[in-house]
Design an enzyme around this catalytic site. Structure first.
Site, short mmCIF file in Angstrom:
data_model
loop_
_atom_site.label_atom_id
_atom_site.label_comp_id
_atom_site.label_asym_id
_atom_site.label_seq_id
_atom_site.Cartn_x
_atom_site.Cartn_y
_atom_site.Cartn_z
N LYS A 105 0.83 -1.23 0.00
CA LYS A 105 0.00 0.00 0.00
C LYS A 105 0.85 1.26 0.00
O LYS A 105 0.47 2.27 -0.60
CB LYS A 105 -0.97 0.02 1.18
CG LYS A 105 -0.31 -0.22 2.53
CD LYS A 105 -0.34 -1.67 2.91
CE LYS A 105 0.67 -2.01 3.97
NZ LYS A 105 0.41 -3.27 4.60
N GLU A 129 -5.07 -5.51 -5.00
CA GLU A 129 -6.22 -5.74 -4.10
C GLU A 129 -5.77 -5.92 -2.65
O GLU A 129 -6.39 -5.39 -1.72
CB GLU A 129 -6.97 -7.01 -4.55
CG GLU A 129 -8.17 -7.36 -3.71
CD GLU A 129 -9.28 -6.32 -3.78
OE1 GLU A 129 -9.85 -6.15 -4.85
OE2 GLU A 129 -9.55 -5.66 -2.76
N VAL A 132 -5.19 -2.98 0.22
CA VAL A 132 -6.22 -2.28 1.00
C VAL A 132 -7.12 -3.30 1.68
O VAL A 132 -7.78 -4.10 1.02
CB VAL A 132 -7.06 -1.34 0.10
CG1 VAL A 132 -8.12 -0.63 0.93
CG2 VAL A 132 -6.16 -0.32 -0.59
N GLY A 134 -6.40 -6.00 3.41
CA GLY A 134 -5.95 -7.40 3.39
C GLY A 134 -6.84 -8.32 2.58
O GLY A 134 -6.95 -8.17 1.37
N ILE A 136 -10.06 -8.64 2.33
CA ILE A 136 -11.39 -8.21 1.87
C ILE A 136 -11.29 -7.74 0.42
O ILE A 136 -10.49 -6.84 0.13
CB ILE A 136 -11.94 -7.03 2.70
CG1 ILE A 136 -11.89 -7.34 4.20
CG2 ILE A 136 -13.35 -6.68 2.27
CD1 ILE A 136 -12.31 -6.14 5.07
N GLY A 187 2.16 -11.32 12.93
CA GLY A 187 2.44 -10.94 11.54
C GLY A 187 1.51 -9.88 11.01
O GLY A 187 1.36 -9.71 9.80
N ASP A 201 -0.34 3.87 7.81
CA ASP A 201 -0.80 2.72 7.01
C ASP A 201 -2.27 2.92 6.59
O ASP A 201 -2.64 2.67 5.44
CB ASP A 201 -0.63 1.44 7.84
CG ASP A 201 -1.11 0.20 7.13
OD1 ASP A 201 -0.44 -0.23 6.18
OD2 ASP A 201 -2.18 -0.32 7.50
N LYS A 205 -3.90 3.46 2.69
CA LYS A 205 -5.02 2.69 2.14
C LYS A 205 -6.19 3.61 1.79
O LYS A 205 -6.84 3.46 0.75
CB LYS A 205 -5.44 1.61 3.14
CG LYS A 205 -4.35 0.57 3.36
CD LYS A 205 -4.60 -0.28 4.61
CE LYS A 205 -3.51 -1.32 4.81
NZ LYS A 205 -3.58 -2.00 6.11
N GLY A 302 -2.28 -10.41 8.02
CA GLY A 302 -1.90 -11.80 8.29
C GLY A 302 -1.64 -12.56 7.01
O GLY A 302 -2.05 -12.16 5.93
N1 HSE Z 1 0.10 -3.59 9.19
C1 HSE Z 1 -1.09 -3.79 8.46
C2 HSE Z 1 -2.24 -3.91 9.45
C3 HSE Z 1 -0.98 -5.03 7.62
O1 HSE Z 1 -1.99 -4.02 10.65
O2 HSE Z 1 -3.38 -3.89 9.03
C4 HSE Z 1 -1.96 -5.06 6.48
O3 HSE Z 1 -1.79 -4.01 5.59
#
Ligand code: HSE
Length: 436
Positions: A105, A129, A132, A134, A136, A187, A201, A205, A302
């Site tokens: 992203k 995809e 943004v 993960g 979904i 993770g 972050d 997105k 994840g």
């Molecule tokens: N670090 C991001 C989060 C990972 O915690 O959502 C997914 O982009």
């Protein structure tokens, strides 16, 4: 059967997830595509590890710069993350005529525009995809599923780490630092977790979602951004008592040729759908003029959920492989020459309701002075609460306001903060009254 040869840059959490899907689900995907996806190459700086996967038959590179030029790779998956060297690798892969899929992203938010142009020139696809929310498929929903609508608003929980932290702090009274550590171990967190907790972050997105929703260019640098690091356990509890929960939201709305984009901790009613979205789950709420209100919920971070979205992009590109990228929906949902660089609504003009926590001396006349300043700025109160105190002379006074502009609120706050009876900075949280 046509074969699409895939190379992965970065065998970290998501990279191994993608490799696993390509190996374990190959038969299922072939049935859905009528084509075979074949993992042929992977690059990672540390190849002397046990990957927990059978990578025999996969050419391993310790330098991604070699993989992006390899003749036997049709599609490169970039899972290194960050701005550089990811940008150079993606640009080089495109220059060499390869399709690219990325979960990055930061890369798309910062360098997407230049990469879209390059990909169009080279007649290759660029899929993101997984960048943004993960797992979904919200970009596909926005770009294709609700494409017949004017998008009236986007409200979204886009950072799994922050949602995980806020949920645990509320449910378990857990300490911020401990929960962050747990999110890192699972993770979810970025390499630099300040990107998560300071809202960067989420802003990456949101800038992508807003540009896709409103046909604008991506303007990540113009997103108003606040994170969750200043929220304490006491705030979470106080907000809960008032019937709200704190979520880190990304919000985007159109305003007569301008676009509002903001990321900040937000009070949402406990009864709202978005308040129920917990742990590392993300949610994207899109409202359109015909479809009305739609909500997409799923894992936002994840290995497996993110890998699922990456491979969905690979499958889309594989469907039109080898030479039909013109049959894909336009990368940002609008024809390239219809995308306009819309102005960002100045934060001072944004309208919101507010939660204010003022640390005030507990003596006569203080509240009167505070409320008279609010009245000067035409700010109307929805409610007020003063917490009892044990020993100290300074008490938290909580005020909820009706809607006003940010400019108005900030002007009042600078006068209130300057009062000698008010100590510390006033904690200002924005509040949304969803009726869904
Ligand atoms: N670090 C991001 C989060 C990972 O915690 O959502 C997914 O982009």
């Amino acid at each position: 059967m046509t074969e699409v040869r895939v190379g992965i840059l970065g065998l970290g959490t998501v990279g191994l997830g993608v490799a696993r899907i390509l190996i374990e689900q190959q038969g299922l995907m072939a049935k859905r595509l009528g084509k075979t996806l074949k993992l042929v190459a992977a690059a990672d700086r540390d190849l002397n590890r046990d990957f927990g996967l059978d990578l025999s038959g996969v050419t391993l590179y310790d330098d991604a710069a070699d993989l992006v030029k390899a003749d036997d790779v049709d599609l490169v998956v970039e899972l290194i993350g960050g701005y550089e060297p990811a940008r150079t690798f993606v640009a080089t892969a495109i220059e060499h005529g390869k399709h690219v899929v990325t979960a990055n992203k930061a890369l798309v938010a910062k360098h997407g525009e230049e990469l879209f142009k390059l990909a169009a020139e080279k007649n290759v696809a660029l899929g993101f995809e997984a960048a943004v929310a993960g797992g979904i498929p919200c970009l596909k929903a926005l770009r294709e599923g609700v494409a017949a609508n004017n998008i009236e608003s986007v409200y979204a929980i886009l950072n799994g780490t922050c949602n995980f932290i806020l949920t645990k702090m509320e449910n378990e009274g857990a300490d911020y630092a401990d929960v962050l550590k747990e999110a890192q171990e699972l993770g979810y967190a970025e390499a630099d977790p300040t990107f998560d907790v300071e809202g960067i972050d989420t802003a990456h997105k949101l800038s992508i979602l807003a540009a896709m929703a409103y046909g604008s260019e991506i303007k990540f640098d113009e997103v108003y951004t606040e994170g969750i690091s200043k929220i304490g356990a006491a705030d979470i509890e106080a907000v809960h008592e008032l019937g709200y929960r704190i979520k880190l939201l990304g919000i985007a709305k159109p305003h007569h040729g301008q676009v509002e984009m903001r990321v900040h901790p937000t009070l949402v009613p406990l009864s709202s759908q978005i308040a129920q979205v917990s742990d590392s789950y993300n949610a994207v709420m899109l409202s359109g003029d015909f479809v009305e209100h739609t909500v997409y919920i799923g894992r936002g971070a994840g290995e497996r959920p993110t890998a699922s979205a990456v491979v969905a992009d690979i499958m889309d590109i594989a469907r039109v492989f080898p030479d039909g990228v013109a049959y894909l929906a336009p990368v940002m949902g609008y024809m390239a020459d219809e995308r306009k660089p819309l102005e960002t609504l100045p934060m001072a003009d944004v309208q919101s309701e507010y939660y204010l926590r003022i640390m005030a001396q507990d003596k006569p006349g203080v509240i009167a002075r505070v409320t008279s300043i609010l009245a000067d700025h035409q700010i109307s109160l929805e409610g007020m609460q003063q917490k009892e105190h044990d020993t100290g002379e300074v008490v938290p006074v909580i005020m909820l306001t009706y809607e006003t502009t940010e400019g108005n609120l900030q002007a009042a706050m600078s006068r209130i903060t300057a009062l000698t009876a008010v100590e510390d900075e006033v904690l200002i949280l924005r509040k949304e009254s969803f009726n869904t």
